[in-house]
Design a protein around this motif. Structure first.
Motif, PDB file in Angstrom:
ATOM      1  N   ILE A  21     -47.511   6.213 -19.315  1.00  7.69           N
ATOM      2  CA  ILE A  21     -46.502   7.344 -19.876  1.00  7.69           C
ATOM      3  C   ILE A  21     -47.391   8.065 -20.077  1.00  7.69           C
ATOM      4  O   ILE A  21     -48.877   9.170 -21.072  1.00  7.69           O
ATOM      5  CB  ILE A  21     -46.776   6.543 -21.311  1.00  7.69           C
ATOM      6  CG1 ILE A  21     -46.522   5.154 -21.094  1.00  7.69           C
ATOM      7  CG2 ILE A  21     -46.052   7.304 -22.446  1.00  7.69           C
ATOM      8  CD1 ILE A  21     -46.365   3.915 -22.949  1.00  7.69           C
ATOM      9  N   LEU A  22     -46.720   9.328 -19.783  1.00  9.13           N
ATOM     10  CA  LEU A  22     -47.675  10.613 -19.390  1.00  9.13           C
ATOM     11  C   LEU A  22     -47.262  11.552 -20.399  1.00  9.13           C
ATOM     12  O   LEU A  22     -45.493  11.880 -20.666  1.00  9.13           O
ATOM     13  CB  LEU A  22     -47.410  11.396 -17.683  1.00  9.13           C
ATOM     14  CG  LEU A  22     -48.447  12.920 -17.777  1.00  9.13           C
ATOM     15  CD1 LEU A  22     -48.268  12.455 -15.986  1.00  9.13           C
ATOM     16  CD2 LEU A  22     -47.586  13.969 -17.437  1.00  9.13           C
ATOM     17  N   VAL A  23     -48.221  11.946 -21.069  1.00 11.86           N
ATOM     18  CA  VAL A  23     -48.059  13.534 -22.357  1.00 11.86           C
ATOM     19  C   VAL A  23     -48.871  13.984 -21.781  1.00 11.86           C
ATOM     20  O   VAL A  23     -49.670  14.764 -21.408  1.00 11.86           O
ATOM     21  CB  VAL A  23     -48.116  12.685 -23.758  1.00 11.86           C
ATOM     22  CG1 VAL A  23     -47.867  11.457 -24.066  1.00 11.86           C
ATOM     23  CG2 VAL A  23     -50.256  12.918 -23.380  1.00 11.86           C
ATOM     24  N   ALA A  24     -48.541  15.661 -22.780  1.00 16.81           N
ATOM     25  CA  ALA A  24     -48.334  17.171 -22.543  1.00 16.81           C
ATOM     26  C   ALA A  24     -48.909  17.547 -24.035  1.00 16.81           C
ATOM     27  O   ALA A  24     -48.333  16.869 -24.746  1.00 16.81           O
ATOM     28  CB  ALA A  24     -47.791  18.101 -21.710  1.00 16.81           C
ATOM     29  N   SER A  25     -49.750  18.169 -24.142  1.00 18.71           N
ATOM     30  CA  SER A  25     -49.532  19.115 -25.969  1.00 18.71           C
ATOM     31  C   SER A  25     -48.353  19.654 -26.264  1.00 18.71           C
ATOM     32  O   SER A  25     -48.072  20.544 -25.586  1.00 18.71           O
ATOM     33  CB  SER A  25     -50.608  19.735 -25.958  1.00 18.71           C
ATOM     34  OG  SER A  25     -50.854  21.251 -27.230  1.00 18.71           O
ATOM     35  N   GLY A  26     -48.294  18.615 -27.357  1.00 16.44           N
ATOM     36  CA  GLY A  26     -47.077  19.254 -28.133  1.00 16.44           C
ATOM     37  C   GLY A  26     -46.364  18.274 -27.665  1.00 16.44           C
ATOM     38  O   GLY A  26     -44.820  18.701 -27.579  1.00 16.44           O
ATOM     39  N   TYR A  27     -45.812  16.925 -27.281  1.00 16.51           N
ATOM     40  CA  TYR A  27     -45.059  16.068 -27.027  1.00 16.51           C
ATOM     41  C   TYR A  27     -44.613  15.855 -28.421  1.00 16.51           C
ATOM     42  O   TYR A  27     -44.758  15.638 -28.765  1.00 16.51           O
ATOM     43  CB  TYR A  27     -45.944  14.928 -26.060  1.00 16.51           C
ATOM     44  CG  TYR A  27     -46.885  14.503 -27.265  1.00 16.51           C
ATOM     45  CD1 TYR A  27     -46.244  12.944 -27.730  1.00 16.51           C
ATOM     46  CD2 TYR A  27     -48.362  14.363 -27.122  1.00 16.51           C
ATOM     47  CE1 TYR A  27     -47.453  12.058 -28.328  1.00 16.51           C
ATOM     48  CE2 TYR A  27     -48.583  13.485 -28.005  1.00 16.51           C
ATOM     49  CZ  TYR A  27     -48.545  12.682 -28.416  1.00 16.51           C
ATOM     50  OH  TYR A  27     -49.714  11.730 -29.856  1.00 16.51           O
ATOM     51  N   VAL A  28     -43.313  15.215 -27.683  1.00 20.00           N
ATOM     52  CA  VAL A  28     -42.369  14.195 -28.857  1.00 20.00           C
ATOM     53  C   VAL A  28     -43.097  13.353 -29.433  1.00 20.00           C
ATOM     54  O   VAL A  28     -42.839  12.290 -28.564  1.00 20.00           O
ATOM     55  CB  VAL A  28     -40.787  14.650 -28.373  1.00 20.00           C
ATOM     56  CG1 VAL A  28     -40.428  13.393 -29.640  1.00 20.00           C
ATOM     57  CG2 VAL A  28     -40.648  15.594 -28.296  1.00 20.00           C
ATOM     58  N   LEU A  29     -43.730  12.779 -30.537  1.00 23.79           N
ATOM     59  CA  LEU A  29     -43.688  11.105 -30.725  1.00 23.79           C
ATOM     60  C   LEU A  29     -42.604   9.933 -30.964  1.00 23.79           C
ATOM     61  O   LEU A  29     -43.365   9.630 -30.378  1.00 23.79           O
ATOM     62  CB  LEU A  29     -44.372  11.593 -31.959  1.00 23.79           C
ATOM     63  CG  LEU A  29     -45.180   9.998 -32.611  1.00 23.79           C
ATOM     64  CD1 LEU A  29     -46.168  10.038 -31.670  1.00 23.79           C
ATOM     65  CD2 LEU A  29     -45.787  10.933 -34.294  1.00 23.79           C
ATOM     66  N   LEU A  30     -41.770  10.729 -30.809  1.00 26.94           N
ATOM     67  CA  LEU A  30     -40.644   9.908 -31.090  1.00 26.94           C
ATOM     68  C   LEU A  30     -40.622   8.784 -30.156  1.00 26.94           C
ATOM     69  O   LEU A  30     -40.139   7.550 -29.781  1.00 26.94           O
ATOM     70  CB  LEU A  30     -38.959  10.785 -31.405  1.00 26.94           C
ATOM     71  CG  LEU A  30     -37.968   9.855 -31.594  1.00 26.94           C
ATOM     72  CD1 LEU A  30     -38.321   8.560 -32.061  1.00 26.94           C
ATOM     73  CD2 LEU A  30     -37.031  10.639 -32.147  1.00 26.94           C
ATOM     74  N   GLU A  31     -40.088   9.430 -29.220  1.00 26.25           N
ATOM     75  CA  GLU A  31     -39.781   9.558 -27.361  1.00 26.25           C
ATOM     76  C   GLU A  31     -41.643   8.168 -27.619  1.00 26.25           C
ATOM     77  O   GLU A  31     -41.175   7.537 -26.229  1.00 26.25           O
ATOM     78  CB  GLU A  31     -40.280  10.265 -26.785  1.00 26.25           C
ATOM     79  CG  GLU A  31     -38.978  11.309 -26.774  1.00 26.25           C
ATOM     80  CD  GLU A  31     -38.420  12.169 -26.364  1.00 26.25           C
ATOM     81  OE1 GLU A  31     -37.074  13.163 -26.161  1.00 26.25           O
ATOM     82  OE2 GLU A  31     -39.638  12.660 -24.606  1.00 26.25           O
ATOM     83  N   LEU A  32     -42.230   8.930 -27.445  1.00 21.14           N
ATOM     84  CA  LEU A  32     -43.811   8.384 -26.636  1.00 21.14           C
ATOM     85  C   LEU A  32     -43.811   6.668 -28.221  1.00 21.14           C
ATOM     86  O   LEU A  32     -44.087   5.258 -27.134  1.00 21.14           O
ATOM     87  CB  LEU A  32     -45.398   8.909 -27.090  1.00 21.14           C
ATOM     88  CG  LEU A  32     -46.652   7.881 -27.417  1.00 21.14           C
ATOM     89  CD1 LEU A  32     -46.519   7.462 -25.645  1.00 21.14           C
ATOM     90  CD2 LEU A  32     -47.778   8.558 -28.085  1.00 21.14           C
ATOM     91  N   ALA A  33     -42.981   6.466 -29.065  1.00 23.35           N
ATOM     92  CA  ALA A  33     -42.950   5.859 -29.837  1.00 23.35           C
ATOM     93  C   ALA A  33     -42.174   4.696 -29.557  1.00 23.35           C
ATOM     94  O   ALA A  33     -42.275   3.384 -29.641  1.00 23.35           O
ATOM     95  CB  ALA A  33     -43.106   5.257 -31.490  1.00 23.35           C
ATOM     96  N   SER A  34     -40.975   5.180 -29.103  1.00 25.43           N
ATOM     97  CA  SER A  34     -39.096   4.570 -27.770  1.00 25.43           C
ATOM     98  C   SER A  34     -40.344   2.914 -27.585  1.00 25.43           C
ATOM     99  O   SER A  34     -39.670   2.375 -27.240  1.00 25.43           O
ATOM    100  CB  SER A  34     -39.020   5.329 -28.500  1.00 25.43           C
ATOM    101  OG  SER A  34     -37.859   6.275 -28.918  1.00 25.43           O
ATOM    102  N   VAL A  35     -40.577   4.383 -26.343  1.00 22.67           N
ATOM    103  CA  VAL A  35     -41.334   3.135 -24.937  1.00 22.67           C
ATOM    104  C   VAL A  35     -42.705   2.160 -25.385  1.00 22.67           C
ATOM    105  O   VAL A  35     -41.843   0.814 -25.140  1.00 22.67           O
ATOM    106  CB  VAL A  35     -42.186   4.855 -23.338  1.00 22.67           C
ATOM    107  CG1 VAL A  35     -42.500   3.356 -22.794  1.00 22.67           C
ATOM    108  CG2 VAL A  35     -41.064   5.177 -24.013  1.00 22.67           C
TER     109      VAL A  35
END
Length: 327
Positions: A21-35
């Protein structure tokens, strides 16, 4: 933010389906949590954990979301071994770390499927100049303002071989549920959706909600109605012959629908749905094993049925959970 026990704290297990699961600064927390929560809950209700995940970024280290939640990440590997890569969307569509053409190629070259969410999808579309791919409707407008010579699709996702572009936001849950559905049964997949209070698992081709499109869980109204009847009658299961009478179907017709969509029989699906609920109660309540059996429609022989499916008795499963929690 820390990860679940089956996570980035260890490299991919041999028998686990692994997600980077790849993130960059300013990522959307909702999308991360959904996965992550789809994977976490699936591991909880499956007979044994099926999924693992790692947080990744281009350079590694702590990465903060737009809401200031921080995850500790590892740098993307030059030779990735994950089955899936999810790239989380971002509040900044121009975030330079979303320019991932090389990373996408590294993953797809080694057989992984890559899911690009929202801004990550629009960035890919913009840079690759590829028409007929989906992104969030707001980002589609952004592309038009940038003078893009094509229209992005407004479905929740488009799958083009190894690359899937997605609308992101709340639709991320649908995408994650669809992906785990490739590796677990339909009954367990729907149990995960139920725990998340996610009523319908939308197909990739479903239009984004602003369009006013009406969707069903399976695309088949009678099958949807059947599943709702089953979900509403867990404690006292309805005989299948009563269900088909209520639906106005033949037994054979209902069997064909379940075989086509879930690869199982109506009885098999119903039984597994009840067992998945039983396992959730076993691991997350103090109800007695007998109470759980009664609550899930197994007035007799619950322990034997549970063991035949999960491989251990309910008592052994509960003991294992307690031992793990105390480590």
């Amino acid at each position: 933010m820390t990860e679940t026990p089956v996570s980035a704290s260890a490299d991919q297990g041999a028998d686990l389906v692994h997600f980077d699961i790849l993130v960059a600064s300013g990522y959307v927390l909702l999308e991360l949590a959904s996965v992550v929560d789809v994977l976490r809950i699936a591991n909880r209700v499956c007979p044994s954990p099926r999924f693992s995940f790692s947080y990744r970024s281009l350079r590694g280290g702590p990465i903060a979301s737009s809401s200031d939640a921080t995850v500790e990440t590892r740098a993307v590997l030059p030779n990735p071994t994950a089955t899936y890569l999810f790239v989380i969307g971002n509040t900044n569509p121009d975030q330079p770390d979303l320019s991932l053409g090389r990373v996408v190629s590294d993953y797809t070259y080694r057989g992984a499927q890559v899911f690009l969410l929202a801004e990550a999808a629009s960035r890919y579309i913009d840079e690759q100049g590829t028409a007929d791919l989906a992104t969030h409707w707001e980002n589609a407008s952004f592309l038009r303002e940038r003078g893009a010579g094509f229209e992005a699709k407004l479905s929740i996702a488009t799958e083009r071989g190894a690359v899937v572009t997605c609308a992101g936001m709340g639709a991320t849950t649908d995408i994650a549920l669809a992906v785990i559905g490739r590796h677990i049964s339909g009954a367990v997949q729907m149990t995960v959706a139920d725990i998340m209070l996610h009523e319908n698992i939308r197909d990739f081709s479903s239009l984004q909600p602003f369009s006013g499109a009406k969707n069903t869980a399976t695309g088949d109204l009678k099958l949807d109605q059947c599943i709702k009847l089953m979900q509403a009658n867990i404690e006292e299961p309805l005989p299948i012959h009563e269900i088909v009478d209520l639906l106005g179907l033949s037994n054979r017709s209902l069997e064909r629908k379940f075989k086509a969509f879930f690869g199982t029989t109506p009885n098999g699906f119903y039984r597994e749905m009840r067992l998945a609920k039983a396992n959730n109660l076993l691991l997350n309540t103090t109800m007695s094993v007998r109470e759980i059996g009664l609550a899930c429609g197994f007035p007799n022989g619950f322990s034997s049925v549970y063991r035949s499916f999960f491989g251990v008795t309910p008592f052994a499963m509960r003991r294992q959970k307690r031992q793990t929690a105390h480590r």
